[in-house]
Design a protein around this motif. Structure first.
Motif, PDB file in Angstrom:
ATOM      1  N   VAL A   6      17.975  52.170  -5.009  1.00 36.68           N
ATOM      2  CA  VAL A   6      17.946  53.486  -5.632  1.00 36.68           C
ATOM      3  C   VAL A   6      18.390  54.507  -4.581  1.00 36.68           C
ATOM      4  N   GLY A   7      19.208  55.465  -4.992  1.00 38.29           N
ATOM      5  CA  GLY A   7      19.713  56.467  -4.071  1.00 38.29           C
ATOM      6  C   GLY A   7      19.169  57.858  -4.412  1.00 38.29           C
ATOM      7  N   VAL A  13       9.302  49.590   0.954  1.00 44.52           N
ATOM      8  CA  VAL A  13      10.434  50.451   0.594  1.00 44.52           C
ATOM      9  C   VAL A  13      11.156  50.795   1.890  1.00 44.52           C
ATOM     10  N   LEU A  14      12.386  50.336   2.036  1.00 44.15           N
ATOM     11  CA  LEU A  14      13.140  50.503   3.272  1.00 44.15           C
ATOM     12  C   LEU A  14      14.402  51.308   3.011  1.00 44.15           C
ATOM     13  N   VAL A  15      14.817  52.059   4.032  1.00 38.63           N
ATOM     14  CA  VAL A  15      16.085  52.773   3.966  1.00 38.63           C
ATOM     15  C   VAL A  15      17.189  51.787   4.322  1.00 38.63           C
ATOM     16  N   GLU A  16      18.071  51.531   3.382  1.00 37.58           N
ATOM     17  CA  GLU A  16      19.117  50.527   3.594  1.00 37.58           C
ATOM     18  C   GLU A  16      20.378  51.126   4.200  1.00 37.58           C
ATOM     19  N   THR A  73      24.197  60.016  -0.980  1.00 35.45           N
ATOM     20  CA  THR A  73      22.809  59.613  -1.212  1.00 35.45           C
ATOM     21  C   THR A  73      22.278  58.858  -0.019  1.00 35.45           C
ATOM     22  N   VAL A  74      20.939  58.890   0.072  1.00 38.40           N
ATOM     23  CA  VAL A  74      20.220  58.023   0.994  1.00 38.40           C
ATOM     24  C   VAL A  74      19.713  56.837   0.168  1.00 38.40           C
ATOM     25  N   ASN A  75      20.170  55.648   0.508  1.00 41.75           N
ATOM     26  CA  ASN A  75      19.888  54.460  -0.305  1.00 41.75           C
ATOM     27  C   ASN A  75      18.578  53.815   0.137  1.00 41.75           C
ATOM     28  N   ASP A 128      25.373  61.192  -7.842  1.00 42.80           N
ATOM     29  CA  ASP A 128      26.351  60.107  -7.845  1.00 42.80           C
ATOM     30  C   ASP A 128      27.153  60.172  -6.557  1.00 42.80           C
ATOM     31  N   ASP A 129      27.936  59.171  -6.300  1.00 43.27           N
ATOM     32  CA  ASP A 129      28.796  59.178  -5.121  1.00 43.27           C
ATOM     33  C   ASP A 129      29.758  60.353  -5.178  1.00 43.27           C
ATOM     34  N   ALA A 130      30.051  60.960  -4.010  1.00 47.89           N
ATOM     35  CA  ALA A 130      30.960  62.106  -3.937  1.00 47.89           C
ATOM     36  C   ALA A 130      32.347  61.702  -4.401  1.00 47.89           C
ATOM     37  N   ARG A 131      32.986  62.570  -5.164  1.00 45.01           N
ATOM     38  CA  ARG A 131      34.317  62.311  -5.684  1.00 45.01           C
ATOM     39  C   ARG A 131      35.233  63.500  -5.375  1.00 45.01           C
TER      40      ARG A 131
END
Length: 472
Positions: free
Chosen positions: A307-308, A340-343, A349-351, A389-392
C-alpha cells in the motif's frame, strides 16, 4: 481377481497340453502299415535247384513277393534270365527291395522293375485315423500324470491362500502403507505359485522346461521393464511416494506450476483438484522428481500486500494504524506477530509492505487478503491519509492560458480569504466492527477447500475403480 483367474486357467491348460505333448514324444508313433520284420537288404544268393529254369525262377520270386504281403498282385516273368517285375506297393522302399532281391537270385542276369507305387485315395482317412488313435492312446496313458499335476496345482493354490493369511498377520502387519502391503503380499504369493509350477513341470517330466521357467523369470522381468519403462517408473515412484509421504489427502500442493488439492494417489499418477474445480492427473514419476510445494503441511501461511501513502503522511502513524488493523483482524495470528515495513520510496508514494500470518486450514488466503486491503484503505481514508497514484507527465497540445495578476490584486485576494488552521487528525485506537471484517461480496473468510470438496463429489470421478494409495 478375474485377470488372475484367467492367467491361472491358461497356465493349467498349458501344463496339461505340455504333459500330453511329452507323452507323445516319449511313445513312438506306429505307422499305419506295420514295418517288416526282415531287413530290406536283398540276399546275396538264392539257392534253387540245379539247372534252374526261367519258370522256376519266376514261380520262386512270385511266391516270395506274395509272402511278404507288401505287394498287391505281384507277378514275376523271367525270359532268358531277365526278370520282369509287376504289381503295386505302398512304399518306394518295398519296390527297391524287390528289385535287389531279383538281382541277387541265381541265374538272373537283369531286372526290369515295373512295380508301381500306389497313391493314397483322396478320401482315405486311415493316416488321420492312426494319428488320432495314437493321440488318444497317449492321452489315456498321461491321465495319471495329469491327475498328479492337478493335485499339485490344488495344493499350490491352498498354499498360496495360507501363505497370504500368514503374511497378513506377520510380515505385512508391520507395514502401514497399503501399497507396500500389496506389493509384498503379491511377491510372497508369486514365489509360492512359481514353486508349484516348477513341481508340476517336474512331475510331467519337463525338467529342462522347469529350469527354463525359473531362469527365464528374471529375463522376462527385464524385458517387461524395458518395454514398459514409463509404467514401471511410475509404479516405483508410487512406492517411494507412499514410503516418504510428502503430502496427504486434502493437502494443497504445487508441482511444476500446477496447484491443487490432493484427491488420490494410485500406481500410475496423483489426482489433484485445482482451485477451479478441475481434475488434474500428474504421473508419479514427475511428482517424485519435481519440487513439491506443500501449502498445507504448515497450517500457518504468511500473506503480504503493498500500500502506498503520500509523502505528506506521517510514516510512523501510518505504520501504527496498519499494524493495529492487522492485530485486530480475527483471521490474523498473534504468533508470529504482523509487521509493517517501508519497502521503498516511489515517485509519488511511500510504499508500505504489510506482512501477517493466518491459519490456512481455517481461512481462505484470497478472501483474507481482500478483507485486509479493504480495511486498510478505509481506515487510511478516514484518517485523511492521501494515497496518490504514480506521478504522470501531462501534455497540453493546445497550450494552457495564463492570466497575469498584479501584486496588489494578489494581496487583496489573500486578505479576503479567511485563514483556517490545518486540523490534524486525532490519534485514536483503531476499532474494526464485525460487519466491517467481511462483506457480502467476499463471503465467509473460511477456506475454499470445503466448497471445492463438495463440488468434486458432485463431479464424475475420472478414476472410479482405481486404488487410492493414501488410504491405509
Amino acid at each position: 481377481m478375474i485377470n488372475a483367474s484367467r492367467i491361472l486357467i491358461f497356465l493349467l491348460v498349458s501344463g496339461i497340453c505340455s504333459v500330453v505333448c511329452v507323452a507323445q514324444e516319449e511313445t513312438p508313433e506306429e505307422p499305419v502299415n506295420p514295418p517288416p520284420a526282415e531287413s530290406l537288404s536283398a540276399p546275396k544268393a538264392v539257392n534253387v535247384t540245379p539247372a534252374v529254369e526261367d519258370s522256376e525262377i519266376s514261380a520262386r520270386l512270385t511266391r516270395i513277393l506274395k509272402a511278404t504281403e507288401w505287394f498287391e498282385d505281384p507277378q514275376v516273368d523271367v525270359e532268358e534270365g531277365v526278370a520282369f517285375l509287376s504289381g503295386s506297393t505302398n512304399d518306394e522302399k518295398y519296390r527297391q527291395w524287390a528289385g535287389d532281391l531279383s538281382r541277387n537270385t541265381q541265374d538272373v542276369v537283369a531286372v526290369v522293375n515295373r512295380i508301381e507305387i500306389r497313391q493314397p485315395d483322396l478320401f482315405d482317412l486311415s493316416a488321420s485315423y492312426g494319428t488320432v488313435k495314437s493321440i488318444m492312446r497317449n492321452t489315456v496313458q498321461s491321465i495319471p500324470i495329469i491327475l498328479a499335476a492337478l493335485l499339485v496345482l490344488l495344493f499350490t493354490f491352498l498354499a498360496m491362500f495360507i501363505s497370504g493369511h500368514l503374511a497378513d498377520y506377520t510380515i505385512l502387519s508391520r507395514f502401514q502403507n497399503k501399497l507396500l502391503r500389496g506389493v509384498v503380499r503379491k511377491g510372497v504369493l508369486l514365489l509360492v505359485f512359481l514353486l508349484g509350477i516348477y513341481l508340476v513341470l517336474q512331475i510331467a517330466g519337463l525338467t529342462r522346461l522347469a529350469a527354463t521357467v525359473l531362469g527365464g523369470t528374471g529375463l522376462f522381468g527385464l524385458i517387461v521393464g524395458i518395454a514398459f519403462r514409463d509404467i514401471a517408473e511410475n509404479f516405483l515412484a508410487s512406492i517411494l511416494i507412499s514410503m516418504q509421504n510428502p503430502f496427504r489427502y486434502g493437502d494443497l500442493i504445487e508441482v511444476e506450476g500446477i496447484q491443487g488439492y490432493v484427491q488420490r494417489v494410485n500406481t500410475r499418477g496423483t489426482l489433484l483438484m485445482s482451485l477451479d474445480g478441475n481434475h488434474i492427473q500428474i504421473p508419479n514419476s514427475i511428482i517424485y522428481k519435481s519440487k513439491i510445494l506443500n501449502y498445507t503441511s504448515n497450517p500457518k501461511v504468511r500473506l503480504d500486500f503493498l500500500v502506498g501513502v503520500g509523502y505528506d503522511v506521517p510514516i510512523n502513524e501510518a505504520q501504527s494504524i496498519a499494524k493495529e488493523i492487522l492485530e485486530s483482524h480475527p483471521a490474523v495470528l498473534d504468533d508470529p506477530e504482523p509487521t509493517v515495513l517501508v519497502e521503498g520510496l516511489g515517485s509519488s508514494t511511500v510504499n508500505l509492505r504489510l506482512y501477517y500470518w493466518i491459519d490456512g486450514h481455517k481461512f481462505s488466503v484470497l478472501k483474507v487478503n481482500s478483507s485486509m486491503m479493504r480495511l486498510v484503505k478505509t481506515k487510511f481514508e478516514e484518517r485523511g491519509f492521501s494515497m496518490p497514484d504514480d506521478a504522470r507527465e501531462v501534455i497540453f497540445p493546445q497550450g494552457v492560458p495564463v492570466t497575469m495578476v498584479s501584486a496588489e490584486e494578489a494581496a487583496a485576494t489573500k486578505t479576503a480569504l479567511p485563514q483556517q488552521p490545518v486540523q490534524q487528525p486525532s490519534r485514536s485506537p483503531v476499532e474494526i466492527q464485525d460487519e466491517e471484517t467481511v462483506t457480502d461480496a467476499e463471503g465467509s473468510l473460511a477456506s475454499e477447500y470445503t466448497e471445492l470438496e463438495r463440488q468434486s463429489q458432485q463431479a464424475r470421478d475420472p478414476e472410479e475403480d482405481s486404488t487410492d494409495l493414501l488410504t491405509s
